[in-house]
Scaffold this motif. Structure first.
Motif, mmCIF file in Angstrom:
data_model
loop_
_atom_site.group_PDB
_atom_site.id
_atom_site.type_symbol
_atom_site.label_atom_id
_atom_site.label_comp_id
_atom_site.label_asym_id
_atom_site.label_seq_id
_atom_site.Cartn_x
_atom_site.Cartn_y
_atom_site.Cartn_z
ATOM 1 N N GLY A 238 0.819 -1.211 0.000
ATOM 2 C CA GLY A 238 0.000 0.000 0.000
ATOM 3 C C GLY A 238 0.852 1.259 0.000
ATOM 4 O O GLY A 238 0.566 2.216 -0.733
ATOM 5 N N VAL A 239 1.907 1.246 0.809
ATOM 6 C CA VAL A 239 2.804 2.414 0.860
ATOM 7 C C VAL A 239 3.489 2.622 -0.491
ATOM 8 O O VAL A 239 3.596 3.756 -0.986
ATOM 9 C CB VAL A 239 3.855 2.216 1.967
ATOM 10 N N ILE A 240 3.929 1.525 -1.119
ATOM 11 C CA ILE A 240 4.607 1.621 -2.414
ATOM 12 C C ILE A 240 3.686 2.179 -3.485
ATOM 13 O O ILE A 240 4.080 3.050 -4.271
ATOM 14 C CB ILE A 240 5.150 0.237 -2.825
ATOM 15 N N THR A 241 2.444 1.694 -3.508
ATOM 16 C CA THR A 241 1.503 2.182 -4.537
ATOM 17 C C THR A 241 1.170 3.659 -4.332
ATOM 18 O O THR A 241 1.013 4.403 -5.302
ATOM 19 C CB THR A 241 0.209 1.359 -4.520
ATOM 20 N N VAL A 242 1.061 4.085 -3.085
ATOM 21 C CA VAL A 242 0.803 5.502 -2.818
ATOM 22 C C VAL A 242 1.982 6.344 -3.303
ATOM 23 O O VAL A 242 1.796 7.412 -3.923
ATOM 24 C CB VAL A 242 0.544 5.731 -1.316
ATOM 25 N N LEU A 243 3.202 5.879 -3.043
ATOM 26 C CA LEU A 243 4.388 6.617 -3.492
ATOM 27 C C LEU A 243 4.436 6.705 -5.024
ATOM 28 O O LEU A 243 4.752 7.758 -5.584
ATOM 29 C CB LEU A 243 5.654 5.938 -2.959
ATOM 30 N N LEU A 269 -4.788 6.914 -16.940
ATOM 31 C CA LEU A 269 -5.988 6.417 -16.276
ATOM 32 C C LEU A 269 -5.984 4.889 -16.192
ATOM 33 O O LEU A 269 -6.280 4.305 -15.143
ATOM 34 C CB LEU A 269 -7.225 6.902 -17.026
ATOM 35 N N ILE A 270 -5.638 4.247 -17.301
ATOM 36 C CA ILE A 270 -5.585 2.788 -17.326
ATOM 37 C C ILE A 270 -4.532 2.266 -16.353
ATOM 38 O O ILE A 270 -4.749 1.302 -15.626
ATOM 39 C CB ILE A 270 -5.292 2.288 -18.754
ATOM 40 N N PHE A 271 -3.381 2.936 -16.331
ATOM 41 C CA PHE A 271 -2.309 2.537 -15.424
ATOM 42 C C PHE A 271 -2.783 2.579 -13.973
ATOM 43 O O PHE A 271 -2.553 1.641 -13.196
ATOM 44 C CB PHE A 271 -1.106 3.465 -15.619
ATOM 45 N N ALA A 272 -3.460 3.662 -13.610
ATOM 46 C CA ALA A 272 -3.926 3.824 -12.234
ATOM 47 C C ALA A 272 -4.967 2.766 -11.873
ATOM 48 O O ALA A 272 -4.927 2.180 -10.783
ATOM 49 C CB ALA A 272 -4.500 5.217 -12.031
ATOM 50 N N ILE A 273 -5.894 2.527 -12.805
ATOM 51 C CA ILE A 273 -6.955 1.552 -12.538
ATOM 52 C C ILE A 273 -6.377 0.148 -12.359
ATOM 53 O O ILE A 273 -6.716 -0.584 -11.418
ATOM 54 C CB ILE A 273 -7.997 1.560 -13.680
ATOM 55 N N VAL A 274 -5.483 -0.233 -13.274
ATOM 56 C CA VAL A 274 -4.887 -1.563 -13.204
ATOM 57 C C VAL A 274 -4.045 -1.713 -11.940
ATOM 58 O O VAL A 274 -4.100 -2.746 -11.247
ATOM 59 C CB VAL A 274 -4.038 -1.844 -14.459
ATOM 60 N N LEU A 275 -3.248 -0.707 -11.610
ATOM 61 C CA LEU A 275 -2.378 -0.768 -10.450
ATOM 62 C C LEU A 275 -3.174 -0.928 -9.164
ATOM 63 O O LEU A 275 -2.948 -1.856 -8.379
ATOM 64 C CB LEU A 275 -1.498 0.476 -10.379
ATOM 65 N N PHE A 276 -4.127 -0.015 -8.952
ATOM 66 C CA PHE A 276 -4.894 -0.059 -7.717
ATOM 67 C C PHE A 276 -5.815 -1.275 -7.668
ATOM 68 O O PHE A 276 -6.026 -1.866 -6.613
ATOM 69 C CB PHE A 276 -5.705 1.229 -7.547
ATOM 70 N N GLY A 277 -6.381 -1.657 -8.807
ATOM 71 C CA GLY A 277 -7.228 -2.849 -8.838
ATOM 72 C C GLY A 277 -6.450 -4.102 -8.484
ATOM 73 O O GLY A 277 -6.913 -4.948 -7.714
ATOM 74 N N GLY A 278 -5.252 -4.229 -9.042
ATOM 75 C CA GLY A 278 -4.412 -5.390 -8.734
ATOM 76 C C GLY A 278 -4.016 -5.440 -7.277
ATOM 77 O O GLY A 278 -4.042 -6.508 -6.648
ATOM 78 N N VAL A 279 -3.635 -4.281 -6.727
ATOM 79 C CA VAL A 279 -3.249 -4.225 -5.314
ATOM 80 C C VAL A 279 -4.414 -4.608 -4.415
ATOM 81 O O VAL A 279 -4.260 -5.370 -3.453
ATOM 82 C CB VAL A 279 -2.730 -2.820 -4.962
ATOM 83 N N GLN A 280 -5.592 -4.132 -4.729
ATOM 84 C CA GLN A 280 -6.765 -4.431 -3.903
ATOM 85 C C GLN A 280 -7.117 -5.917 -3.950
ATOM 86 O O GLN A 280 -7.407 -6.533 -2.924
ATOM 87 C CB GLN A 280 -7.951 -3.584 -4.371
ATOM 88 N N LEU A 281 -7.099 -6.498 -5.150
ATOM 89 C CA LEU A 281 -7.420 -7.921 -5.273
ATOM 90 C C LEU A 281 -6.386 -8.785 -4.551
ATOM 91 O O LEU A 281 -6.735 -9.772 -3.887
ATOM 92 C CB LEU A 281 -7.495 -8.316 -6.752
ATOM 93 N N MET A 282 -5.122 -8.422 -4.668
ATOM 94 C CA MET A 282 -4.075 -9.172 -3.978
ATOM 95 C C MET A 282 -4.253 -9.064 -2.464
ATOM 96 O O MET A 282 -4.131 -10.062 -1.740
ATOM 97 C CB MET A 282 -2.690 -8.648 -4.377
ATOM 98 N N SER A 283 -4.577 -7.881 -1.983
ATOM 99 C CA SER A 283 -4.771 -7.681 -0.550
ATOM 100 C C SER A 283 -5.956 -8.477 -0.035
ATOM 101 O O SER A 283 -5.892 -9.100 1.032
ATOM 102 C CB SER A 283 -4.977 -6.193 -0.254
ATOM 103 N N ILE A 284 -7.045 -8.472 -0.799
ATOM 104 C CA ILE A 284 -8.225 -9.244 -0.402
ATOM 105 C C ILE A 284 -7.895 -10.735 -0.371
ATOM 106 O O ILE A 284 -8.330 -11.472 0.523
ATOM 107 C CB ILE A 284 -9.405 -8.972 -1.370
#
Length: 332
Positions: A238-243, A269-284
């Motif tokens: 989470g910290v890395i993605t925020v940075l 926009l696509i980069f942000a969506i894919v990045l945050f979506g991947g991080v969220q799914l991995m975290s879940i």
């Protein structure tokens, strides 16, 4: 035996080992016959679909040194071992080995020397694996990962093949966790432990009973039960993605206000969506691994169900005649 109890139990889980059973029992019998130790064998049938359980029952009725524990279904290798550990009666130690003869039972007395020197766990360390390259690479990668992320030391290339003292067995039997990784639990208990290198032999017959799915499940149990890494990984990610997002935002603002260039298109926009979506799914997914373990643990179901236990009672000795002093006759 001391009060009918052996010094050593040899514990062997079996699953569809009909082809190897005769050779296995022959070698186990030879070890017992040629040893100065009092030894018995506990065989656990893990829901075999062939004639393994029938062969076990027959052997137990022929030789009282062989005890057969028949489970109600296939519970898996680790729980089959757990069922066997719950039925041990040895006074000194338990010798744990697989039934495919990759773990040579003839090493018992070599391991026993270390037991008498004060070691509580004598685990075998494979000098060289016989599996295909991809599987060897996967095993090595897993043990290296566990060495890095575990909060205590789990020896590299050590399996369940080991000689374990009675007090360590008692501690293992007190541990009721559902998702079991016995070699990790064994290491966590502590006491004095030592690894003994050995050449692991080829399977006597048949193929491995550990499918890729079961190996993956075992690896997950090791990672999630004996490491804080996965849950901390979420925070670090989470910290890395925020940075990364802040760096991208700063770059965009510099381009707009300094160079007068506004990024065009949907790339950002696509980069942000894919990045945050991947991080969220991995975290879940990581949280889900912890939740599912809690879910199964709080049900408080038994870890295994024993269908039957087969053992032949040892022949009782005939009572010695007692002399009747009055008439001089021997009576029983």
């Amino acid at each position: 035996m001391m009060n009918g109890q052996p010094q050593i139990n040899m514990l062997i889980p079996l699953f569809n080992e009909e082809e190897v059973f005769e050779e296995l029992t022959r070698r186990l019998t030879a070890v017992m016959d040629n040893s100065y130790l009092s030894i018995s064998v506990i065989m656990v049938d893990d829901g075999s679909r062939d004639n393994t359980s029938l062969l076990m029952k027959r052997k137990s009725m022929e030789d009282p040194r062989f005890v057969s524990v028949i489970l109600s279904r296939n519970f898996g290798h680790q729980l089959a071992l757990t069922a066997g550990l719950a039925h041990v009666n040895a006074t000194e130690a338990v010798f744990i080995l697989d039934g495919d003869l990759q773990d040579p039972p003839e090493l018992l007395e070599e391991f026993y020397i270390y037991l008498k020197q004060g070691y509580d766990v004598i685990y075998a360390v494979r000098k060289k694996r016989k599996e295909i390259f991809l599987k060897r690479w996967a095993y090595k990668g897993f043990y290296m990962l566990m060495k890095y992320i575990s909060y205590f030391e789990i020896p590299l290339d050590s399996g369940d093949f080991s000689l374990v003292s009675r007090r360590v067995i008692d501690e293992l039997n007190h541990m009721k966790e559902e998702s079991r990784f016995l070699r990790g639990m064994r290491s966590w208990i502590g006491y004095k432990q030592i690894g003994v290198p050995y050449d692991r032999q080829e399977r006597y017959s048949g193929g491995s009973k550990y499918t890729f799915k079961r190996l993956l499940s075992l690896a997950y149990n090791g990672i999630f039960n004996f490491s804080e890494f996965p849950i901390k990984f979420i925070s670090n990610l989470g910290v890395i993605t925020v940075l990364i997002s802040l760096i991208y935002l700063a770059t965009t603002l510099v381009k707009k206000f300094v160079y007068g260039v506004v990024p065009e298109g949907f790339t950002g926009l696509i980069f942000a969506i894919v990045l945050f979506g991947g991080v969220q799914l991995m975290s879940i997914g990581i949280l889900g691994e912890y939740i599912i373990r809690i879910f199964f643990q709080v049900k408080n179901r038994p870890l295994f169900i024993v269908k039957e236990i087969i053992r032949k009672p040892e022949q009782e000795q005939e009572p010695e005649p007692v002399l009747n002093e009055q008439d001089g006759e021997a009576v029983l």
